[in-house]
Design an enzyme around this catalytic site. Structure first.
Site, PDB file in Angstrom:
ATOM      1  N   LYS A 406      10.537  -2.110  -2.002  1.00  0.00           N
ATOM      2  CA  LYS A 406      10.947  -1.941  -3.495  1.00  0.00           C
ATOM      3  C   LYS A 406      12.255  -0.882  -3.436  1.00  0.00           C
ATOM      4  CE  LYS A 406       7.534  -3.450  -5.643  1.00  0.00           C
ATOM      5  NZ  LYS A 406       6.273  -2.826  -6.377  1.00  0.00           N
ATOM      6  N   ARG A 441       0.299  -4.965   0.036  1.00  0.00           N
ATOM      7  CA  ARG A 441       0.959  -6.314  -0.364  1.00  0.00           C
ATOM      8  C   ARG A 441       2.422  -6.271   0.190  1.00  0.00           C
ATOM      9  NH1 ARG A 441       4.114  -8.347  -4.746  1.00  0.00           N
ATOM     10  NH2 ARG A 441       3.824 -10.501  -5.160  1.00  0.00           N
TER      11      ARG A 441
END
Length: 461
Positions: A406, A441
Protein backbone atom coordinates in the site's frame (compact mmCIF):
# COMPACT_ATOMS: atom_id res chain seq x y z
CA UNK A 1 -55.55 -20.79 18.80
CA UNK A 2 -56.02 -17.82 16.48
CA UNK A 3 -53.11 -15.75 15.25
CA UNK A 4 -52.50 -12.61 17.26
CA UNK A 5 -51.85 -9.27 15.66
CA UNK A 6 -48.18 -8.63 15.16
CA UNK A 7 -45.54 -8.28 14.42
CA UNK A 8 -44.08 -9.88 17.50
CA UNK A 9 -40.40 -10.16 18.30
CA UNK A 10 -39.14 -13.59 19.27
CA UNK A 11 -35.76 -15.23 19.74
CA UNK A 12 -35.18 -18.78 18.53
CA UNK A 13 -32.26 -21.01 19.56
CA UNK A 14 -30.69 -22.94 16.69
CA UNK A 15 -28.83 -26.20 17.18
CA UNK A 16 -27.55 -29.19 15.21
CA UNK A 17 -25.02 -31.97 15.79
CA UNK A 18 -25.76 -34.39 12.96
CA UNK A 19 -24.71 -34.24 9.30
CA UNK A 20 -23.77 -30.88 7.80
CA UNK A 21 -24.69 -28.81 10.82
CA UNK A 22 -24.32 -25.38 9.23
CA UNK A 23 -26.32 -26.41 6.17
CA UNK A 24 -29.11 -27.74 8.40
CA UNK A 25 -29.30 -24.49 10.38
CA UNK A 26 -29.30 -22.44 7.19
CA UNK A 27 -32.10 -24.58 5.77
CA UNK A 28 -34.10 -24.05 8.97
CA UNK A 29 -33.71 -20.28 8.65
CA UNK A 30 -34.91 -20.41 5.04
CA UNK A 31 -37.90 -22.52 6.07
CA UNK A 32 -38.79 -20.04 8.80
CA UNK A 33 -38.71 -17.23 6.24
CA UNK A 34 -40.93 -19.27 3.90
CA UNK A 35 -43.38 -19.85 6.74
CA UNK A 36 -43.69 -16.12 7.37
CA UNK A 37 -41.38 -16.15 10.39
CA UNK A 38 -39.03 -13.40 9.21
CA UNK A 39 -35.44 -13.93 10.35
CA UNK A 40 -34.27 -10.40 11.17
CA UNK A 41 -30.86 -10.97 12.74
CA UNK A 42 -28.66 -13.91 13.59
CA UNK A 43 -25.83 -14.48 16.01
CA UNK A 44 -22.59 -16.10 15.06
CA UNK A 45 -22.56 -19.89 15.11
CA UNK A 46 -20.58 -21.45 17.95
CA UNK A 47 -19.16 -24.95 18.02
CA UNK A 48 -19.93 -26.31 21.49
CA UNK A 49 -19.47 -29.53 23.40
CA UNK A 50 -22.68 -31.36 24.36
CA UNK A 51 -24.40 -30.72 27.67
CA UNK A 52 -26.49 -33.18 29.72
CA UNK A 53 -26.01 -36.15 27.34
CA UNK A 54 -22.23 -36.14 26.84
CA UNK A 55 -21.81 -39.16 24.56
CA UNK A 56 -22.65 -37.38 21.29
CA UNK A 57 -21.06 -35.16 18.66
CA UNK A 58 -20.30 -31.47 19.10
CA UNK A 59 -23.09 -29.02 18.39
CA UNK A 60 -23.34 -25.96 16.21
CA UNK A 61 -25.40 -23.43 18.17
CA UNK A 62 -26.76 -19.98 17.48
CA UNK A 63 -29.72 -17.69 18.05
CA UNK A 64 -31.87 -15.72 15.63
CA UNK A 65 -34.24 -12.83 16.16
CA UNK A 66 -37.48 -13.25 14.24
CA UNK A 67 -40.59 -11.25 13.48
CA UNK A 68 -43.87 -13.15 13.53
CA UNK A 69 -47.64 -12.70 13.69
CA UNK A 70 -48.07 -16.18 15.16
CA UNK A 71 -49.16 -16.74 18.74
CA UNK A 72 -46.68 -18.67 20.92
CA UNK A 73 -48.25 -22.11 20.45
CA UNK A 74 -48.71 -21.53 16.73
CA UNK A 75 -45.08 -20.54 16.51
CA UNK A 76 -44.12 -23.73 18.37
CA UNK A 77 -46.23 -25.85 16.00
CA UNK A 78 -44.64 -24.24 12.95
CA UNK A 79 -41.10 -24.69 14.27
CA UNK A 80 -41.76 -28.33 15.12
CA UNK A 81 -43.16 -28.94 11.65
CA UNK A 82 -39.95 -27.45 10.20
CA UNK A 83 -37.87 -29.76 12.41
CA UNK A 84 -39.81 -32.80 11.21
CA UNK A 85 -39.59 -31.71 7.56
CA UNK A 86 -35.81 -31.42 7.95
CA UNK A 87 -35.57 -34.95 9.27
CA UNK A 88 -35.40 -34.54 13.03
CA UNK A 89 -36.11 -37.74 14.95
CA UNK A 90 -36.17 -37.30 18.71
CA UNK A 91 -34.92 -40.61 20.11
CA UNK A 92 -33.16 -39.42 23.29
CA UNK A 93 -34.10 -36.35 25.33
CA UNK A 94 -31.32 -33.77 24.85
CA UNK A 95 -29.59 -36.29 22.59
CA UNK A 96 -28.33 -36.04 18.99
CA UNK A 97 -30.50 -34.11 16.56
CA UNK A 98 -30.24 -32.87 13.00
CA UNK A 99 -32.01 -29.62 13.92
CA UNK A 100 -33.33 -28.07 17.09
CA UNK A 101 -35.46 -24.91 17.13
CA UNK A 102 -36.38 -23.67 20.61
CA UNK A 103 -38.36 -20.54 21.47
CA UNK A 104 -36.37 -18.55 24.01
CA UNK A 105 -38.29 -15.26 24.21
CA UNK A 106 -41.51 -13.84 22.80
CA UNK A 107 -41.77 -10.07 23.17
CA UNK A 108 -41.36 -9.48 26.90
CA UNK A 109 -44.10 -11.97 27.73
CA UNK A 110 -44.17 -14.75 30.29
CA UNK A 111 -46.06 -17.71 28.81
CA UNK A 112 -46.79 -20.97 30.62
CA UNK A 113 -48.29 -24.06 29.03
CA UNK A 114 -47.73 -27.81 29.35
CA UNK A 115 -46.03 -27.73 25.94
CA UNK A 116 -44.14 -24.45 26.20
CA UNK A 117 -42.60 -22.12 28.75
CA UNK A 118 -41.40 -18.63 27.80
CA UNK A 119 -38.77 -17.53 28.73
CA UNK A 120 -37.18 -20.92 28.05
CA UNK A 121 -36.81 -22.54 31.44
CA UNK A 122 -33.14 -23.57 31.02
CA UNK A 123 -31.76 -20.69 28.98
CA UNK A 124 -30.03 -18.86 31.83
CA UNK A 125 -27.91 -21.89 32.72
CA UNK A 126 -26.75 -22.59 29.16
CA UNK A 127 -23.61 -20.94 27.86
CA UNK A 128 -24.43 -22.19 24.35
CA UNK A 129 -27.66 -20.17 24.48
CA UNK A 130 -26.52 -17.06 26.34
CA UNK A 131 -23.31 -16.61 24.33
CA UNK A 132 -25.08 -16.13 20.97
CA UNK A 133 -28.06 -14.36 22.58
CA UNK A 134 -25.69 -11.78 24.05
CA UNK A 135 -24.54 -10.86 20.56
CA UNK A 136 -28.10 -9.72 19.87
CA UNK A 137 -29.48 -8.34 23.16
CA UNK A 138 -26.66 -8.23 25.74
CA UNK A 139 -28.22 -5.47 27.83
CA UNK A 140 -31.80 -6.74 27.89
CA UNK A 141 -33.21 -8.46 30.96
CA UNK A 142 -35.38 -11.56 31.25
CA UNK A 143 -39.14 -10.88 31.53
CA UNK A 144 -39.62 -11.84 35.18
CA UNK A 145 -41.51 -10.27 38.08
CA UNK A 146 -38.21 -9.76 39.89
CA UNK A 147 -37.11 -6.15 39.67
CA UNK A 148 -33.47 -6.96 40.34
CA UNK A 149 -32.95 -9.37 37.45
CA UNK A 150 -29.61 -9.08 35.69
CA UNK A 151 -28.87 -8.46 32.04
CA UNK A 152 -28.23 -11.45 29.80
CA UNK A 153 -24.58 -10.39 29.60
CA UNK A 154 -24.33 -10.53 33.41
CA UNK A 155 -25.92 -13.98 33.49
CA UNK A 156 -23.40 -15.19 30.89
CA UNK A 157 -20.49 -13.71 32.82
CA UNK A 158 -21.66 -15.45 36.00
CA UNK A 159 -21.62 -18.92 34.43
CA UNK A 160 -18.54 -21.07 34.99
CA UNK A 161 -16.40 -20.89 31.85
CA UNK A 162 -17.01 -23.94 29.66
CA UNK A 163 -14.13 -26.18 28.68
CA UNK A 164 -13.36 -26.09 25.87
CA UNK A 165 -14.58 -22.56 25.18
CA UNK A 166 -17.12 -22.50 22.29
CA UNK A 167 -15.54 -21.25 19.07
CA UNK A 168 -17.29 -19.02 16.55
CA UNK A 169 -17.58 -20.66 13.13
CA UNK A 170 -17.64 -18.99 9.72
CA UNK A 171 -18.17 -21.55 6.94
CA UNK A 172 -16.56 -21.03 3.54
CA UNK A 173 -17.29 -24.19 1.53
CA UNK A 174 -17.62 -27.94 2.10
CA UNK A 175 -14.03 -28.35 0.81
CA UNK A 176 -12.52 -25.56 2.90
CA UNK A 177 -12.09 -25.42 6.70
CA UNK A 178 -14.34 -22.99 8.53
CA UNK A 179 -12.82 -19.89 10.11
CA UNK A 180 -12.74 -19.88 13.92
CA UNK A 181 -12.04 -16.25 14.79
CA UNK A 182 -12.25 -16.76 18.56
CA UNK A 183 -9.72 -19.61 18.61
CA UNK A 184 -6.45 -18.11 19.89
CA UNK A 185 -4.43 -20.90 18.20
CA UNK A 186 -5.95 -20.53 14.71
CA UNK A 187 -3.60 -20.20 11.72
CA UNK A 188 -3.68 -17.07 9.57
CA UNK A 189 -4.96 -17.68 6.05
CA UNK A 190 -2.98 -16.31 3.12
CA UNK A 191 -5.18 -14.78 0.41
CA UNK A 192 -3.24 -14.47 -2.85
CA UNK A 193 -4.16 -11.54 -5.08
CA UNK A 194 -4.82 -12.47 -8.72
CA UNK A 195 -5.64 -9.26 -10.58
CA UNK A 196 -6.79 -9.83 -14.15
CA UNK A 197 -6.56 -6.10 -14.84
CA UNK A 198 -4.32 -3.93 -16.99
CA UNK A 199 -4.25 -1.06 -14.46
CA UNK A 200 -3.98 -2.35 -10.88
CA UNK A 201 -1.54 -0.24 -8.87
CA UNK A 202 1.23 -2.84 -8.45
CA UNK A 203 0.56 -5.77 -10.77
CA UNK A 204 -1.57 -4.42 -13.59
CA UNK A 205 -1.19 -6.41 -16.80
CA UNK A 206 0.74 -9.29 -15.23
CA UNK A 207 -2.12 -11.81 -15.38
CA UNK A 208 -4.91 -12.53 -17.88
CA UNK A 209 -6.89 -15.44 -19.29
CA UNK A 210 -5.41 -15.29 -22.79
CA UNK A 211 -2.61 -17.58 -21.63
CA UNK A 212 -4.16 -20.31 -19.51
CA UNK A 213 -0.89 -22.22 -19.19
CA UNK A 214 0.70 -19.19 -17.53
CA UNK A 215 -2.37 -18.74 -15.33
CA UNK A 216 -2.08 -22.38 -14.26
CA UNK A 217 1.57 -21.89 -13.31
CA UNK A 218 0.70 -18.77 -11.31
CA UNK A 219 -2.07 -20.49 -9.36
CA UNK A 220 0.05 -23.58 -8.69
CA UNK A 221 2.85 -21.34 -7.43
CA UNK A 222 0.45 -19.49 -5.13
CA UNK A 223 -0.71 -22.80 -3.65
CA UNK A 224 2.80 -24.23 -3.32
CA UNK A 225 3.85 -21.04 -1.53
CA UNK A 226 1.10 -21.33 1.07
CA UNK A 227 -1.98 -19.55 -0.30
CA UNK A 228 -5.26 -21.01 0.93
CA UNK A 229 -7.52 -18.44 -0.75
CA UNK A 230 -7.16 -16.85 -4.20
CA UNK A 231 -8.83 -13.45 -4.64
CA UNK A 232 -9.65 -12.80 -8.29
CA UNK A 233 -10.35 -9.28 -9.45
CA UNK A 234 -11.35 -7.95 -12.85
CA UNK A 235 -11.43 -4.20 -12.11
CA UNK A 236 -8.91 -2.04 -10.30
CA UNK A 237 -10.15 -0.16 -7.23
CA UNK A 238 -6.94 1.79 -6.71
CA UNK A 239 -7.43 5.52 -5.98
CA UNK A 240 -8.49 7.31 -9.15
CA UNK A 241 -9.09 4.14 -11.15
CA UNK A 242 -11.51 4.24 -14.11
CA UNK A 243 -14.46 1.83 -13.79
CA UNK A 244 -15.28 -0.69 -16.50
CA UNK A 245 -18.60 -2.34 -17.33
CA UNK A 246 -19.96 -5.52 -15.75
CA UNK A 247 -19.72 -7.45 -19.03
CA UNK A 248 -16.00 -6.67 -19.36
CA UNK A 249 -15.39 -7.58 -15.72
CA UNK A 250 -17.22 -10.91 -16.16
CA UNK A 251 -15.25 -11.63 -19.33
CA UNK A 252 -12.03 -11.20 -17.35
CA UNK A 253 -12.85 -13.23 -14.23
CA UNK A 254 -15.25 -16.04 -15.12
CA UNK A 255 -12.90 -17.90 -17.53
CA UNK A 256 -10.19 -17.83 -14.85
CA UNK A 257 -12.50 -19.22 -12.16
CA UNK A 258 -13.82 -21.89 -14.51
CA UNK A 259 -10.28 -22.89 -15.47
CA UNK A 260 -9.08 -23.12 -11.87
CA UNK A 261 -12.06 -25.21 -10.84
CA UNK A 262 -11.95 -27.54 -13.85
CA UNK A 263 -8.27 -27.86 -14.74
CA UNK A 264 -6.10 -27.38 -11.63
CA UNK A 265 -6.57 -30.36 -9.26
CA UNK A 266 -4.29 -28.78 -6.65
CA UNK A 267 -6.90 -26.04 -6.20
CA UNK A 268 -9.67 -28.43 -5.12
CA UNK A 269 -9.28 -27.40 -1.45
CA UNK A 270 -8.45 -23.76 -2.15
CA UNK A 271 -11.18 -21.15 -1.70
CA UNK A 272 -11.79 -18.72 -4.56
CA UNK A 273 -12.86 -15.19 -3.73
CA UNK A 274 -14.34 -12.79 -6.30
CA UNK A 275 -13.22 -9.21 -5.73
CA UNK A 276 -16.10 -7.12 -7.07
CA UNK A 277 -18.66 -4.55 -6.01
CA UNK A 278 -21.11 -5.52 -8.78
CA UNK A 279 -23.91 -7.99 -8.05
CA UNK A 280 -24.02 -9.24 -11.63
CA UNK A 281 -20.31 -10.10 -11.55
CA UNK A 282 -20.60 -11.74 -8.12
CA UNK A 283 -23.45 -13.95 -9.28
CA UNK A 284 -21.63 -15.04 -12.45
CA UNK A 285 -18.45 -15.74 -10.49
CA UNK A 286 -20.27 -17.85 -7.91
CA UNK A 287 -21.96 -19.82 -10.68
CA UNK A 288 -18.49 -20.52 -12.09
CA UNK A 289 -17.17 -21.78 -8.75
CA UNK A 290 -16.29 -18.85 -6.47
CA UNK A 291 -16.80 -19.46 -2.74
CA UNK A 292 -16.50 -15.92 -1.33
CA UNK A 293 -17.75 -12.51 -2.46
CA UNK A 294 -15.27 -9.77 -1.54
CA UNK A 295 -16.96 -6.37 -1.90
CA UNK A 296 -14.81 -3.32 -1.19
CA UNK A 297 -17.96 -1.22 -0.76
CA UNK A 298 -19.87 -3.62 1.53
CA UNK A 299 -22.89 -3.29 -0.75
CA UNK A 300 -22.88 0.51 -1.08
CA UNK A 301 -21.95 0.71 -4.78
CA UNK A 302 -24.61 -1.69 -6.10
CA UNK A 303 -28.05 -1.76 -4.51
CA UNK A 304 -28.51 -5.39 -5.58
CA UNK A 305 -25.29 -6.72 -4.07
CA UNK A 306 -26.44 -7.61 -0.56
CA UNK A 307 -29.60 -9.37 -1.74
CA UNK A 308 -27.48 -11.24 -4.32
CA UNK A 309 -25.05 -12.41 -1.62
CA UNK A 310 -28.00 -13.59 0.46
CA UNK A 311 -29.47 -15.48 -2.49
CA UNK A 312 -26.20 -17.24 -3.32
CA UNK A 313 -25.68 -18.23 0.31
CA UNK A 314 -21.97 -17.47 -0.06
CA UNK A 315 -19.73 -16.00 2.61
CA UNK A 316 -19.09 -12.28 2.11
CA UNK A 317 -16.19 -10.00 2.96
CA UNK A 318 -17.57 -6.55 3.73
CA UNK A 319 -14.96 -3.81 3.60
CA UNK A 320 -15.15 -0.32 5.02
CA UNK A 321 -14.99 2.37 2.35
CA UNK A 322 -16.51 5.77 1.71
CA UNK A 323 -17.49 7.18 -1.66
CA UNK A 324 -15.97 5.56 -4.74
CA UNK A 325 -12.38 4.80 -5.82
CA UNK A 326 -12.51 8.16 -7.60
CA UNK A 327 -13.59 10.18 -4.51
CA UNK A 328 -12.47 8.19 -1.45
CA UNK A 329 -9.09 9.90 -0.98
CA UNK A 330 -10.91 13.08 0.12
CA UNK A 331 -13.25 11.31 2.56
CA UNK A 332 -11.01 10.63 5.53
CA UNK A 333 -12.51 12.86 8.22
CA UNK A 334 -13.29 10.76 11.33
CA UNK A 335 -14.51 13.17 14.05
CA UNK A 336 -14.87 10.42 16.66
CA UNK A 337 -11.53 8.81 15.80
CA UNK A 338 -10.83 6.30 13.06
CA UNK A 339 -11.39 3.18 15.21
CA UNK A 340 -14.78 4.20 16.72
CA UNK A 341 -16.05 5.68 13.45
CA UNK A 342 -15.00 2.73 11.28
CA UNK A 343 -16.59 0.41 13.85
CA UNK A 344 -19.82 2.42 13.71
CA UNK A 345 -19.94 2.44 9.92
CA UNK A 346 -19.18 -1.28 9.73
CA UNK A 347 -22.01 -1.94 12.20
CA UNK A 348 -24.32 -0.11 9.80
CA UNK A 349 -23.17 -2.28 6.89
CA UNK A 350 -23.53 -5.40 9.02
CA UNK A 351 -27.11 -4.37 9.84
CA UNK A 352 -27.86 -3.73 6.15
CA UNK A 353 -26.44 -7.15 5.25
CA UNK A 354 -28.59 -8.88 7.85
CA UNK A 355 -31.66 -6.97 6.71
CA UNK A 356 -30.98 -8.32 3.21
CA UNK A 357 -30.89 -11.88 4.54
CA UNK A 358 -27.15 -12.49 4.95
CA UNK A 359 -26.49 -14.51 8.10
CA UNK A 360 -23.96 -13.16 10.57
CA UNK A 361 -22.00 -16.42 10.38
CA UNK A 362 -21.47 -15.75 6.65
CA UNK A 363 -19.73 -12.38 7.16
CA UNK A 364 -16.04 -11.42 7.29
CA UNK A 365 -15.10 -7.78 7.95
CA UNK A 366 -12.27 -5.69 6.50
CA UNK A 367 -11.37 -2.21 7.87
CA UNK A 368 -10.26 -1.06 4.41
CA UNK A 369 -6.63 0.02 4.74
CA UNK A 370 -5.96 2.77 2.19
CA UNK A 371 -9.64 3.25 1.37
CA UNK A 372 -10.83 6.64 2.64
CA UNK A 373 -7.92 6.56 5.13
CA UNK A 374 -4.75 8.61 5.33
CA UNK A 375 -1.41 7.30 6.56
CA UNK A 376 -1.92 8.00 10.30
CA UNK A 377 -5.35 6.34 10.11
CA UNK A 378 -3.98 3.25 8.35
CA UNK A 379 -1.32 2.96 11.05
CA UNK A 380 -3.92 3.44 13.81
CA UNK A 381 -5.95 0.54 12.42
CA UNK A 382 -2.86 -1.69 12.26
CA UNK A 383 -1.97 -0.65 15.81
CA UNK A 384 -5.45 -1.05 17.26
CA UNK A 385 -7.03 -3.85 15.23
CA UNK A 386 -7.80 -5.69 18.47
CA UNK A 387 -10.05 -2.77 19.48
CA UNK A 388 -12.00 -3.07 16.24
CA UNK A 389 -12.37 -6.84 16.61
CA UNK A 390 -13.88 -6.45 20.07
CA UNK A 391 -15.97 -3.34 19.37
CA UNK A 392 -19.63 -3.56 20.38
CA UNK A 393 -21.61 -5.51 17.80
CA UNK A 394 -18.52 -6.73 15.91
CA UNK A 395 -17.30 -9.43 18.28
CA UNK A 396 -16.63 -13.03 17.19
CA UNK A 397 -16.43 -12.08 13.49
CA UNK A 398 -13.42 -12.92 11.31
CA UNK A 399 -11.32 -10.07 9.89
CA UNK A 400 -9.34 -9.64 6.70
CA UNK A 401 -6.44 -7.20 6.43
CA UNK A 402 -5.13 -6.00 3.07
CA UNK A 403 -1.97 -3.95 3.66
CA UNK A 404 0.06 -5.40 0.78
CA UNK A 405 2.29 -2.87 -1.04
CA UNK A 406 0.00 0.00 0.00
CA UNK A 407 0.91 3.63 -0.59
CA UNK A 408 1.45 4.41 3.09
CA UNK A 409 4.23 1.78 3.17
CA UNK A 410 5.93 3.61 0.30
CA UNK A 411 5.62 6.94 2.10
CA UNK A 412 7.23 5.54 5.25
CA UNK A 413 10.03 3.61 3.54
CA UNK A 414 10.62 5.88 0.56
CA UNK A 415 10.14 2.91 -1.79
CA UNK A 416 8.30 4.31 -4.80
CA UNK A 417 7.78 1.08 -6.78
CA UNK A 418 4.91 -0.90 -5.23
CA UNK A 419 6.30 -4.36 -5.98
CA UNK A 420 9.48 -3.46 -4.07
CA UNK A 421 7.60 -2.81 -0.82
CA UNK A 422 8.05 -6.38 0.42
CA UNK A 423 9.87 -5.56 3.66
CA UNK A 424 7.41 -2.85 4.66
CA UNK A 425 4.52 -5.17 3.84
CA UNK A 426 6.08 -7.83 6.06
CA UNK A 427 5.86 -5.48 9.06
CA UNK A 428 2.19 -4.79 8.37
CA UNK A 429 1.39 -8.51 8.02
CA UNK A 430 3.02 -9.16 11.39
CA UNK A 431 1.00 -6.35 12.94
CA UNK A 432 -2.16 -7.75 11.35
CA UNK A 433 -1.56 -11.19 12.86
CA UNK A 434 -0.74 -9.66 16.24
CA UNK A 435 -4.01 -7.72 16.10
CA UNK A 436 -6.03 -10.85 15.35
CA UNK A 437 -6.54 -10.91 11.58
CA UNK A 438 -7.86 -14.21 10.27
CA UNK A 439 -6.87 -13.56 6.64
CA UNK A 440 -4.12 -11.40 5.12
CA UNK A 441 -4.51 -10.43 1.46
CA UNK A 442 -1.11 -10.23 -0.22
CA UNK A 443 0.75 -10.05 -3.52
CA UNK A 444 4.01 -11.64 -2.31
CA UNK A 445 2.65 -15.03 -1.29
CA UNK A 446 5.91 -16.87 -0.57
CA UNK A 447 7.39 -14.11 1.57
CA UNK A 448 4.20 -13.20 3.43
CA UNK A 449 3.37 -16.85 3.98
CA UNK A 450 6.64 -17.19 5.86
CA UNK A 451 6.02 -13.96 7.76
CA UNK A 452 2.57 -15.16 8.80
CA UNK A 453 3.91 -18.54 9.95
CA UNK A 454 6.43 -16.91 12.25
CA UNK A 455 3.88 -14.35 13.46
CA UNK A 456 1.45 -17.21 14.17
CA UNK A 457 4.16 -18.98 16.17
CA UNK A 458 4.65 -15.82 18.25
CA UNK A 459 1.07 -14.65 18.72
CA UNK A 460 -1.24 -17.64 18.13
CA UNK A 461 -0.53 -19.63 21.26
Amino acid sequence: MQSVQGPHRAFIALGSNLGDRVEMIEKACLEMDRAGIKVKRTSSLFETTPMYVLDQGTFMNGVCEVETSLAPLELLDTLQSIEIALGRKKLIDKGPRSIDLDILLYDQEVFTHERLNIPHSLMLERDFVLRPLCQLIPNDRPPTPQKNSQTYAAYLQALPPPSPVPQSTTPISPQFPSLHSTDPTRPTHIMAILNLTPDSFSDGGLHNTKNLAELTTTVRTFIANGATIIDIGGESTRPGSVPIGADEEIARVVPAITHIRSSIPEAAHIAISIDTYRAQVAEAACAAGADIINDVSAGLLDKDMLSTIARTGKTAILMHMRGTPQTMTKLHDYPGGVIPDVASELRARLAAAEEAGIRRWRIVLDPGLGFAKNQPQDLAILRDLASLRTAEGLDSLPWLMGPSRKRFIGHITGVQTPRERVWGTAATVTASVAGGADIVRVHDVLEMGQVAKVADAIYRV
